[in-house]
Scaffold this motif. Structure first.
Motif, PDB file in Angstrom:
ATOM      1  N   GLN A 243       0.404  -1.193   0.087  1.00  0.00           N
ATOM      2  CA  GLN A 243      -0.285  -0.197  -0.249  1.00  0.00           C
ATOM      3  C   GLN A 243       0.986   1.009   0.052  1.00  0.00           C
ATOM      4  O   GLN A 243       0.126   2.403   0.226  1.00  0.00           O
ATOM      5  CB  GLN A 243      -1.037  -0.023   1.181  1.00  0.00           C
ATOM      6  CG  GLN A 243      -1.885  -1.017   0.880  1.00  0.00           C
ATOM      7  CD  GLN A 243      -3.245  -1.367   2.064  1.00  0.00           C
ATOM      8  OE1 GLN A 243      -4.070  -0.136   1.881  1.00  0.00           O
ATOM      9  NE2 GLN A 243      -2.804  -1.484   3.371  1.00  0.00           N
ATOM     10  N   VAL A 244       2.102   0.637   0.223  1.00  0.00           N
ATOM     11  CA  VAL A 244       3.063   2.220  -0.297  1.00  0.00           C
ATOM     12  C   VAL A 244       2.685   3.514  -1.286  1.00  0.00           C
ATOM     13  O   VAL A 244       2.343   4.367  -1.076  1.00  0.00           O
ATOM     14  CB  VAL A 244       4.603   1.700   0.005  1.00  0.00           C
ATOM     15  CG1 VAL A 244       5.251   2.968  -0.324  1.00  0.00           C
ATOM     16  CG2 VAL A 244       5.084   0.727   1.016  1.00  0.00           C
ATOM     17  N   PRO A 252      -6.217   6.195   0.841  1.00  0.00           N
ATOM     18  CA  PRO A 252      -6.376   5.574   2.705  1.00  0.00           C
ATOM     19  C   PRO A 252      -5.793   4.419   3.033  1.00  0.00           C
ATOM     20  O   PRO A 252      -5.391   3.517   1.544  1.00  0.00           O
ATOM     21  CB  PRO A 252      -8.038   6.091   2.623  1.00  0.00           C
ATOM     22  CG  PRO A 252      -8.295   5.715   1.193  1.00  0.00           C
ATOM     23  CD  PRO A 252      -7.701   6.077   0.486  1.00  0.00           C
ATOM     24  N   TYR A 253      -4.568   3.948   3.771  1.00  0.00           N
ATOM     25  CA  TYR A 253      -4.637   2.779   4.031  1.00  0.00           C
ATOM     26  C   TYR A 253      -5.863   2.078   4.731  1.00  0.00           C
ATOM     27  O   TYR A 253      -6.284   2.625   5.571  1.00  0.00           O
ATOM     28  CB  TYR A 253      -3.409   2.955   5.429  1.00  0.00           C
ATOM     29  CG  TYR A 253      -2.298   2.102   5.802  1.00  0.00           C
ATOM     30  CD1 TYR A 253      -1.357   1.900   5.083  1.00  0.00           C
ATOM     31  CD2 TYR A 253      -3.119   0.967   6.430  1.00  0.00           C
ATOM     32  CE1 TYR A 253      -0.704   1.115   5.096  1.00  0.00           C
ATOM     33  CE2 TYR A 253      -2.117   0.236   6.899  1.00  0.00           C
ATOM     34  CZ  TYR A 253      -1.610   0.036   6.541  1.00  0.00           C
ATOM     35  OH  TYR A 253      -0.451  -1.127   6.447  1.00  0.00           O
ATOM     36  N   VAL A 254      -5.538   1.126   3.877  1.00  0.00           N
ATOM     37  CA  VAL A 254      -6.695   0.258   4.079  1.00  0.00           C
ATOM     38  C   VAL A 254      -7.063  -0.829   4.994  1.00  0.00           C
ATOM     39  O   VAL A 254      -5.545  -1.516   5.123  1.00  0.00           O
ATOM     40  CB  VAL A 254      -7.293  -0.259   2.225  1.00  0.00           C
ATOM     41  CG1 VAL A 254      -8.308  -1.622   2.894  1.00  0.00           C
ATOM     42  CG2 VAL A 254      -7.264   0.398   1.574  1.00  0.00           C
ATOM     43  N   MET A 255      -7.229  -0.874   6.176  1.00  0.00           N
ATOM     44  CA  MET A 255      -6.999  -2.108   7.123  1.00  0.00           C
ATOM     45  C   MET A 255      -8.480  -2.801   7.202  1.00  0.00           C
ATOM     46  O   MET A 255      -9.361  -2.149   6.525  1.00  0.00           O
ATOM     47  CB  MET A 255      -7.013  -1.625   8.182  1.00  0.00           C
ATOM     48  CG  MET A 255      -7.285  -0.729   9.187  1.00  0.00           C
ATOM     49  SD  MET A 255      -6.605  -0.070  10.668  1.00  0.00           S
ATOM     50  CE  MET A 255      -5.427   1.511   9.631  1.00  0.00           C
ATOM     51  N   PRO A 316      -2.690  11.283   9.052  1.00  0.00           N
ATOM     52  CA  PRO A 316      -2.949   9.508   9.267  1.00  0.00           C
ATOM     53  C   PRO A 316      -4.619   9.396   8.463  1.00  0.00           C
ATOM     54  O   PRO A 316      -5.846  10.440   8.619  1.00  0.00           O
ATOM     55  CB  PRO A 316      -3.239   9.198   9.871  1.00  0.00           C
ATOM     56  CG  PRO A 316      -2.171   9.506  11.234  1.00  0.00           C
ATOM     57  CD  PRO A 316      -2.679  11.304  10.744  1.00  0.00           C
ATOM     58  N   LYS A 317      -5.006   8.761   7.248  1.00  0.00           N
ATOM     59  CA  LYS A 317      -6.560   8.725   6.850  1.00  0.00           C
ATOM     60  C   LYS A 317      -6.699   7.336   6.567  1.00  0.00           C
ATOM     61  O   LYS A 317      -5.500   6.655   5.828  1.00  0.00           O
ATOM     62  CB  LYS A 317      -6.611   9.893   5.516  1.00  0.00           C
ATOM     63  CG  LYS A 317      -7.542   9.547   4.453  1.00  0.00           C
ATOM     64  CD  LYS A 317      -7.893  10.971   3.413  1.00  0.00           C
ATOM     65  CE  LYS A 317      -6.637  10.131   2.101  1.00  0.00           C
ATOM     66  NZ  LYS A 317      -7.004  11.175   1.062  1.00  0.00           N
ATOM     67  N   PHE A 318      -7.704   6.516   7.126  1.00  0.00           N
ATOM     68  CA  PHE A 318      -7.886   5.242   7.437  1.00  0.00           C
ATOM     69  C   PHE A 318      -9.093   5.062   6.509  1.00  0.00           C
ATOM     70  O   PHE A 318      -9.888   5.485   6.329  1.00  0.00           O
ATOM     71  CB  PHE A 318      -7.151   4.215   8.328  1.00  0.00           C
ATOM     72  CG  PHE A 318      -5.737   4.903   9.280  1.00  0.00           C
ATOM     73  CD1 PHE A 318      -5.077   3.900   8.818  1.00  0.00           C
ATOM     74  CD2 PHE A 318      -5.873   5.482  10.402  1.00  0.00           C
ATOM     75  CE1 PHE A 318      -3.540   3.769   8.808  1.00  0.00           C
ATOM     76  CE2 PHE A 318      -4.657   5.556  10.493  1.00  0.00           C
ATOM     77  CZ  PHE A 318      -3.989   4.834  10.303  1.00  0.00           C
ATOM     78  N   LEU A 319      -8.942   3.831   5.710  1.00  0.00           N
ATOM     79  CA  LEU A 319     -10.193   3.073   5.649  1.00  0.00           C
ATOM     80  C   LEU A 319     -10.492   1.692   5.692  1.00  0.00           C
ATOM     81  O   LEU A 319      -9.675   0.624   5.473  1.00  0.00           O
ATOM     82  CB  LEU A 319     -10.041   2.681   3.881  1.00  0.00           C
ATOM     83  CG  LEU A 319     -11.564   1.898   3.154  1.00  0.00           C
ATOM     84  CD1 LEU A 319     -12.605   2.879   3.455  1.00  0.00           C
ATOM     85  CD2 LEU A 319     -11.586   1.971   1.378  1.00  0.00           C
ATOM     86  N   LYS A 320     -11.729   1.529   6.684  1.00  0.00           N
ATOM     87  CA  LYS A 320     -11.936   0.306   7.672  1.00  0.00           C
ATOM     88  C   LYS A 320     -12.493  -0.751   7.792  1.00  0.00           C
ATOM     89  O   LYS A 320     -13.639   0.235   7.241  1.00  0.00           O
ATOM     90  CB  LYS A 320     -11.609   0.994   9.215  1.00  0.00           C
ATOM     91  CG  LYS A 320     -10.234   1.341   9.861  1.00  0.00           C
ATOM     92  CD  LYS A 320     -10.944   2.011  11.471  1.00  0.00           C
ATOM     93  CE  LYS A 320      -9.652   2.739  11.984  1.00  0.00           C
ATOM     94  NZ  LYS A 320     -10.178   2.998  13.445  1.00  0.00           N
ATOM     95  N   VAL A 321     -12.475  -1.782   7.018  1.00  0.00           N
ATOM     96  CA  VAL A 321     -13.183  -2.205   5.829  1.00  0.00           C
ATOM     97  C   VAL A 321     -13.626  -3.591   6.992  1.00  0.00           C
ATOM     98  O   VAL A 321     -13.023  -4.514   7.685  1.00  0.00           O
ATOM     99  CB  VAL A 321     -12.326  -2.942   4.366  1.00  0.00           C
ATOM    100  CG1 VAL A 321     -13.471  -4.643   4.365  1.00  0.00           C
ATOM    101  CG2 VAL A 321     -12.131  -2.017   3.667  1.00  0.00           C
ATOM    102  N   PRO A 322     -14.826  -4.268   7.073  1.00  0.00           N
ATOM    103  CA  PRO A 322     -15.531  -4.835   8.503  1.00  0.00           C
ATOM    104  C   PRO A 322     -14.448  -6.574   7.770  1.00  0.00           C
ATOM    105  O   PRO A 322     -15.155  -6.371   6.636  1.00  0.00           O
ATOM    106  CB  PRO A 322     -17.229  -4.839   8.274  1.00  0.00           C
ATOM    107  CG  PRO A 322     -17.226  -3.649   7.761  1.00  0.00           C
ATOM    108  CD  PRO A 322     -16.352  -3.206   6.179  1.00  0.00           C
ATOM    109  N   ILE A 323     -14.880  -7.332   8.642  1.00  0.00           N
ATOM    110  CA  ILE A 323     -14.162  -8.360   8.374  1.00  0.00           C
ATOM    111  C   ILE A 323     -14.799  -9.225   7.157  1.00  0.00           C
ATOM    112  O   ILE A 323     -15.217 -10.175   6.882  1.00  0.00           O
ATOM    113  CB  ILE A 323     -13.349  -9.093   9.338  1.00  0.00           C
ATOM    114  CG1 ILE A 323     -12.882 -10.065   8.944  1.00  0.00           C
ATOM    115  CG2 ILE A 323     -14.241  -9.361  10.727  1.00  0.00           C
ATOM    116  CD1 ILE A 323     -11.480 -10.060   8.286  1.00  0.00           C
ATOM    117  N   GLY A 324     -15.953  -9.072   7.911  1.00  0.00           N
ATOM    118  CA  GLY A 324     -18.014  -9.292   7.137  1.00  0.00           C
ATOM    119  C   GLY A 324     -17.705  -9.420   5.839  1.00  0.00           C
ATOM    120  O   GLY A 324     -17.958 -10.636   4.792  1.00  0.00           O
TER     121      GLY A 324
END
Length: 407
Positions: A243-244, A252-255, A316-324
């Motif tokens: 993701q660099v 955004p950084y995806v997690m 920081p700018k994150f995109l948090k994806v549900p594990i579902g």
């Protein structure tokens, strides 16, 4: 903003050649060794007869003092490396050569004009032997043709795709072939590059690795003059660098989840290669399963992203994806695989993605059953922050993610 997940991967063939005539023989084997000053050409028996020939003519292990190689200087120790052209294998060959060992690097027969020279340049300092580790008769005869004894074997073999058949063909069968061939040439020690994730085996490549680990330990139990070291590294730097470039471009950084689902103590390829080289001669590492990570604390995806944004001087700018989301994708692929068997590997790739999105690459504490950063040994000097800084500056050249990238 769009987010996509790719679980489809087309494995590369392990060995391919074009013939302009029909014949009953597998490809000839050519081994050239500038170090050992030998050039050998071997044409193997027909593949259909390989099993029978192997059963009736398999050489017995050469008579050698198993511990003697540990008392010799490196230039008198012959080390066989299989999987030598893989991501870690190339660094292992380089490190062993740097330390002065006589290295025999086994490589797949490359396709295309001039590609042999490319492989030989990548493995400079080693005697390169082109053969097929998935064909036990060919592997045996190629090493026999090279006509040098083997003291230690190092396996860096790993499935290129993680597919079900490919995992058993490489992580188990080819690695087993390599053990047998090395033993027949006198190898008294075998260093196996495994993976820390086999502690919780939910995937086929993990089961294949564990089966070979068990057989390797069994081989040592039968022969007191033979030993092994099983190396189980945590995450590689390359697996965390995907993701660099996207973050550098302003995305955004995806997690997954809250960014704390999967921690690791990542290790650089150079540090891991050095650890594997230590296992070649250090008696304290023999007969052991050796988990190993890089230096410093364990890092969550959230912390990895924070390091990256700090290096870039950005908020920081994150995109948090549900594990579902992953669970749904895997469930859909598994359902399709029940109807269309050809989709089995696609479902397995989905499970691989789900596993690495949720499971930590750390030692599991047997007392608690939980992942433990404290029980995960650190080694080396290279840090993930240094790696990120280098990738920001120079890009991912030489650190390509390959076929199992998720993002």
């Amino acid at each position: 903003m769009s987010l996509s997940f790719s679980f489809f991967s087309k494995p590369f063939p392990l060995h391919s050649q074009t013939y302009f005539f029909t014949h009953p023989f597998p490809p000839p084997i050519l081994c050239f060794s500038p170090k050992f000053k030998t050039l050998s050409l071997t044409i193997t028996a027909a593949a259909a007869d390989a099993d029978a020939a192997d059963a009736s003519t398999s050489p017995t292990p050469q008579s050698r003092n198993s511990a003697s190689f540990r008392t010799k200087p490196p230039h008198q120790v012959n080390v066989l490396v299989v999987g030598s052209t893989g991501y870690i294998g190339k660094f292992v060959v380089k490190e062993l050569c740097r330390r002065g060992f006589n290295v025999v690097a086994v490589a797949r027969e490359p396709s295309g004009d001039g590609t042999r020279n490319v492989v030989e340049r990548e493995l400079t300092g080693a005697a390169v032997c082109f053969t097929d580790v998935t064909n036990p008769a060919s592997l045996e005869q190629s090493l026999e043709a090279l006509a040098v004894p083997i003291d230690v074997a190092v396996s860096c073999l790993a499935s290129r795709s993680g597919g079900i058949q490919d995992s058993w063909k490489i992580d188990y069968e080819a690695t087993r072939n390599s053990l047998a061939a090395a033993r027949h040439r006198g190898a008294a020690h075998f260093v196996l590059l495994s993976a820390i994730c086999v502690q919780k085996p939910l995937l086929e490549f993990q089961r294949a690795k564990l089966k070979f680990e068990s057989e390797l330990a069994g081989e040592a139990a039968k022969d007191p003059d033979f030993s092994y070291s099983i190396v189980r590294p945590t995450a590689f730097f390359k697996s965390l660098g995907g993701q660099v470039e996207t973050v550098k471009d302003g995305k955004p950084y995806v997690m997954f989840g809250d960014g704390r689902l999967c921690s690791c103590k990542p290790i650089s390829e150079e540090d891991l290669a050095a650890f594997i080289a230590d296992c070649v001669v250090e008696e304290s590492k023999a007969g052991r399963i050796l988990p190993v990570g890089g230096p410093g604390k364990a890092l969550t995806p959230l912390e990895q992203g924070e390091i990256l944004f700090r290096l870039l001087g950005r908020k920081p700018k994150f995109l948090k994806v549900p594990i579902g989301v992953m669970d749904f994708a895997v469930g859909a692929l598994e359902l399709l695989a029940k109807v269309f068997p050809a989709m089995e590997d696609a479902a397995e790739y989905g499970r691989i993605g789900r596993y690495y999105a949720a499971e930590s690459m750390l030692v599991i504490d047997p007392a608690t059953g939980e992942y433990s950063a404290d029980k995960t040994p650190g080694y080396g000097k290279d840090t993930l922050e240094e790696f990120f800084a280098r990738v920001i500056r120079d890009g991912m050249a030489g650190q390509e993610l390959g076929e199992q990238s998720i993002f």
